[in-house]
Design an enzyme around this catalytic site. Structure first.
Site, PDB file in Angstrom:
ATOM      1  N   HIS A   1       0.856  -1.191   0.000  1.00 56.66           N
ATOM      2  CA  HIS A   1       0.000   0.000   0.000  1.00 56.66           C
ATOM      3  C   HIS A   1       0.885   1.232   0.000  1.00 56.66           C
ATOM      4  CE1 HIS A   1      -3.175   2.826   1.125  1.00 56.66           C
ATOM      5  NE2 HIS A   1      -4.012   1.884   0.756  1.00 56.66           N
TER       6      HIS A   1
ATOM      7  N   ASP B   1      -7.899  -5.487  -0.046  1.00 58.47           N
ATOM      8  CA  ASP B   1      -8.323  -6.328  -1.176  1.00 58.47           C
ATOM      9  C   ASP B   1      -7.917  -7.784  -1.029  1.00 58.47           C
ATOM     10  OD1 ASP B   1      -7.519  -3.426  -2.904  1.00 58.47           O
ATOM     11  OD2 ASP B   1      -9.539  -4.256  -2.772  1.00 58.47           O
TER      12      ASP B   1
HETATM   13  C1  SDX Z   1      -6.224   0.065  -2.878  1.00 62.13           C
HETATM   14  O1  SDX Z   1      -4.427   4.574  -2.062  1.00 62.13           O
HETATM   15  C2  SDX Z   1      -5.377   3.964  -1.429  1.00 62.13           C
HETATM   16  O2  SDX Z   1      -5.774   4.341  -0.333  1.00 62.13           O
HETATM   17  C3  SDX Z   1      -5.950   2.766  -2.194  1.00 62.13           C
HETATM   18  C4  SDX Z   1      -6.973   1.927  -1.398  1.00 62.13           C
HETATM   19  C5  SDX Z   1      -8.269   2.718  -1.134  1.00 62.13           C
HETATM   20  O3  SDX Z   1      -8.997   2.333  -0.219  1.00 62.13           O
HETATM   21  O4  SDX Z   1      -8.591   3.637  -1.946  1.00 62.13           O
HETATM   22  O5  SDX Z   1      -6.399   1.508  -0.178  1.00 62.13           O
HETATM   23  C6  SDX Z   1      -7.391   0.689  -2.200  1.00 62.13           C
HETATM   24  O6  SDX Z   1      -5.967   0.388  -4.020  1.00 62.13           O
HETATM   25  C7  SDX Z   1      -5.358  -0.899  -2.094  1.00 62.13           C
HETATM   26  C8  SDX Z   1      -4.119  -1.376  -2.924  1.00 62.13           C
HETATM   27  C9  SDX Z   1      -4.613  -2.473  -3.871  1.00 62.13           C
HETATM   28  N1  SDX Z   1      -3.547  -2.831  -4.831  1.00 62.13           N
HETATM   29  C10 SDX Z   1      -2.921  -4.014  -4.743  1.00 62.13           C
HETATM   30  O7  SDX Z   1      -3.081  -4.847  -3.841  1.00 62.13           O
HETATM   31  C11 SDX Z   1      -1.993  -4.291  -5.911  1.00 62.13           C
HETATM   32  C12 SDX Z   1      -0.650  -4.837  -5.378  1.00 62.13           C
HETATM   33  N2  SDX Z   1       0.022  -3.767  -4.681  1.00 62.13           N
HETATM   34  C13 SDX Z   1       0.988  -2.963  -5.400  1.00 62.13           C
HETATM   35  O8  SDX Z   1       0.740  -2.807  -6.760  1.00 62.13           O
HETATM   36  C14 SDX Z   1       1.473  -1.739  -4.635  1.00 62.13           C
HETATM   37  O9  SDX Z   1       1.745  -2.155  -3.370  1.00 62.13           O
HETATM   38  C15 SDX Z   1       0.585  -0.511  -4.587  1.00 62.13           C
HETATM   39  C16 SDX Z   1       0.165  -0.063  -5.943  1.00 62.13           C
HETATM   40  C17 SDX Z   1      -0.601  -0.782  -3.746  1.00 62.13           C
HETATM   41  C18 SDX Z   1       1.433   0.606  -3.931  1.00 62.13           C
HETATM   42  O10 SDX Z   1       2.418   0.906  -4.824  1.00 62.13           O
HETATM   43  P1  SDX Z   1       3.535   2.024  -4.455  1.00 62.13           P
HETATM   44  O11 SDX Z   1       3.196   2.742  -3.216  1.00 62.13           O
HETATM   45  O12 SDX Z   1       3.795   2.816  -5.679  1.00 62.13           O
HETATM   46  O13 SDX Z   1       4.754   1.162  -4.063  1.00 62.13           O
HETATM   47  P2  SDX Z   1       5.808   0.671  -5.097  1.00 62.13           P
HETATM   48  O14 SDX Z   1       5.115   0.070  -6.281  1.00 62.13           O
HETATM   49  O15 SDX Z   1       6.800   1.754  -5.309  1.00 62.13           O
HETATM   50  O16 SDX Z   1       6.474  -0.541  -4.283  1.00 62.13           O
HETATM   51  C19 SDX Z   1       7.509  -0.282  -3.372  1.00 62.13           C
HETATM   52  C20 SDX Z   1       8.380  -1.523  -3.474  1.00 62.13           C
HETATM   53  C21 SDX Z   1       8.756  -1.854  -4.921  1.00 62.13           C
HETATM   54  O17 SDX Z   1       9.985  -2.545  -4.859  1.00 62.13           O
HETATM   55  P3  SDX Z   1      11.344  -1.659  -5.247  1.00 62.13           P
HETATM   56  O18 SDX Z   1      11.108  -1.075  -6.634  1.00 62.13           O
HETATM   57  O19 SDX Z   1      11.454  -0.608  -4.181  1.00 62.13           O
HETATM   58  O20 SDX Z   1      12.449  -2.693  -5.231  1.00 62.13           O
HETATM   59  O21 SDX Z   1       7.632  -2.659  -2.991  1.00 62.13           O
HETATM   60  C22 SDX Z   1       7.447  -3.594  -4.057  1.00 62.13           C
HETATM   61  C23 SDX Z   1       7.712  -2.858  -5.344  1.00 62.13           C
HETATM   62  O22 SDX Z   1       8.209  -3.763  -6.342  1.00 62.13           O
HETATM   63  N3  SDX Z   1       6.039  -3.998  -3.983  1.00 62.13           N
HETATM   64  C24 SDX Z   1       5.623  -5.258  -4.148  1.00 62.13           C
HETATM   65  C25 SDX Z   1       4.230  -5.199  -3.959  1.00 62.13           C
HETATM   66  N4  SDX Z   1       3.861  -3.946  -3.716  1.00 62.13           N
HETATM   67  C26 SDX Z   1       4.985  -3.205  -3.730  1.00 62.13           C
HETATM   68  N5  SDX Z   1       6.293  -6.399  -4.420  1.00 62.13           N
HETATM   69  C27 SDX Z   1       5.523  -7.514  -4.516  1.00 62.13           C
HETATM   70  N6  SDX Z   1       4.174  -7.552  -4.362  1.00 62.13           N
HETATM   71  C28 SDX Z   1       3.500  -6.414  -4.078  1.00 62.13           C
HETATM   72  N7  SDX Z   1       2.213  -6.449  -3.905  1.00 62.13           N
END
Ligand code: SDX
Length: 430
Positions: A306, A364
């Protein structure tokens, strides 16, 4: 003593910027004069360090795993209240008295029907259209049916449009579901509460009476509370930006629905369940954990991570409890998907990669298991998220419209494209 301003030195120019403090949470540096004084913009793709607005609606402490609606903890609202009470709180800022709640319920209930010509609007879709595609279209189309509540300068019209959207989203969502399975639409019944009405519109058939299971209705009502608002997330920011141009409320909420659909946002509940189905059995979990950690593999654990929560999403904890409650009520003793989800959570939370990156289950992760058990197809999961988030979008949109300092949102950019160059005729292009 907290400082009241900060000074930025840019190429020898000192720029003083005021610091604004909130009630709780991070303060902000007001950079609105930066460009005028330095000719430079700030740069923050994804807005990881940017506050886009001032708001009094929802507060999140990502490090502590705290979520407050108008100051009330989500745990308490989910335990003691119902979804329409949360709608009232988000819209008006205070918990309703008994009389206020009765009046609000009455007003919402009497807006649940949609213009009957929307039935014909549905006929244009293929039966296998994704319900979110139908919702984006139908919510936007509401402005074609309800012209008398599109003038955003009129507080009464804004209120009517708000009531209409909160009331009609369940009806449209149920219609999208019924249309996808070839069953006739079921009209709302005014003697049912909001969520029971929705369940009946989804699962009743004209051929027999439908009895709403009160345990499932209460569970789904609680799920709606968990999804109602969440500060300046992507879809809420979309609604605010669309609203800043003066677009009508139905168009703004349709924009929010469209943004929520993405798998990184509200579409994650559908993606998370598909991921659990693909994993299939606990013995395959290490393979997927490995893929999630592999920089060269775009795969991510859906339902994990998140932007704000760097601790357990408080909604996920309540969601997990609700999952067990629903499965127990339905007599589902062992759900293989739940087994995979719980084992996956255990393994991920002990894994160095997830610990170091502070990746926890979000709302989720468990919602799909619950909704599937209730009888909803995976394609309806994000529709249910949009149904619940409509009140949050409306509350945030209203707050923006009523803000006297509100102006059209228009971010700038760092341009790295071609410098000015003259046109070449085809003959000159070589
Ligand atoms: C919702 O914003 C809100 O409040 C949203 C929400 C709401 O109520 O409105 O809470 C609802 O959208 C919840 C999130 C649902 N999405 C997912 O579950 C999809 C999987 N999660 C990711 O795509 C990600 O965690 C996000 C999109 C939720 C957050 O992305 P960020 O903040 O841009 O973080 P990032 O992509 O920069 O990740 C940071 C690091 C990265 O690694 P590095 O590049 O630093 O090496 O963490 C890793 C990412 O690769 N990472 C993950 C991961 N999520 C982040 N690695 C593996 N699996 C994951 N799920």
């Amino acid at each position: 003593m907290d400082s009241k301003s900060s000074t930025l030195n840019v190429d020898g120019t000192s720029v003083e910027m005021s610091i604004k403090r909130g009630t709780i949470g991070p303060s902000v540096i007001d950079i609105s004069k930066l460009y005028g004084q330095t000719g430079m913009f700030t740069y923050d793709p994804g807005f990881t360090s940017t506050a886009s607005c001032e708001s009094k609606i929802t507060y999140i402490d990502g490090d502590e795993g705290v979520l407050l609606y108008r100051g009330y903890p989500i745990e308490q609202l989910a335990e003691h209240g119902d979804f329409l009470e949360t709608c009232y709180l988000l819209l008006y800022g205070e918990l309703p008295t008994a009389a206020q709640k009765a009046d609000f319920d009455y007003r919402v209930t009497r807006h649940t029907m949609v213009h009957d010509q929307m039935n014909r609007f549905f006929q244009g879709f293929r039966r296998d259209a994704h319900p979110m595609a139908i919702m984006v279209a139908c919510v936007g189309a509401l402005s074609a049916f309800y012209h008398d509540s599109t003038d955003i300068s009129d507080p009464h019209q804004r209120m009517v449009a708000s009531m209409r959207m909160i009331a009609k989203m369940p009806t449209l969502a149920a219609m999208a579901y019924k249309y996808s399975i070839g069953q006739p639409f079921i009209y709302p019944k005014n003697d049912l509460d909001y969520t029971s009405n929705f369940l009946r519109m989804c699962f009743a058939v004209p051929a027999e009476e439908y009895r709403v299971n009160p345990v499932l209705s209460r569970a789904l009502d609680r799920i709606f509370i968990l999804h109602a608002d969440h500060e300046q997330n992507a879809s809420t920011s979309t609604v605010r930006l669309a609203g800043s141009s003066g677009a009508n409320p139905f168009a703004c909420i349709a924009a929010g629905v469209a943004c929520l659909w993405g798998p990184a946002h509200g579409g994650a509940n559908e993606a998370a369940l598909k991921m659990l189905e693909e994993i299939g059995t606990p013995d395959r979990i290490p393979e997927f954990i490995g893929r999630a950690k592999d920089k060269n593999d775009p795969f991510r654990l859906m339902g994990f991570g998140h932007r704000v929560y760097k601790n357990y999403d408080p909604r996920a904890r309540i969601m997990q409890h609700t999952t067990h409650e629903v499965l127990s009520e339905l007599g589902i003793r062992d759900d293989p998907l739940l087994d995979v989800a719980m084992e996956l959570e255990q393994i991920a939370l002990k894994d160095e990669y997830f610990i170091e990156k502070k990746l926890y289950p979000n709302i989720d992760f468990y919602s799909g298991i619950t909704l599937k058990a209730m009888g909803f197809p995976t394609s309806m999961f994000t529709v249910l998220f949009a149904l619940a988030r409509t009140v949050g979008w409306i509350a945030q949109w209203s707050e923006m419209i009523e803000d006297p300092s509100q102006r059209i949102g228009r971010p700038r950019q760092l341009y790295t494209g071609a410098p000015r160059r003259d046109y070449l005729t085809v003959a000159q292009r070589g």
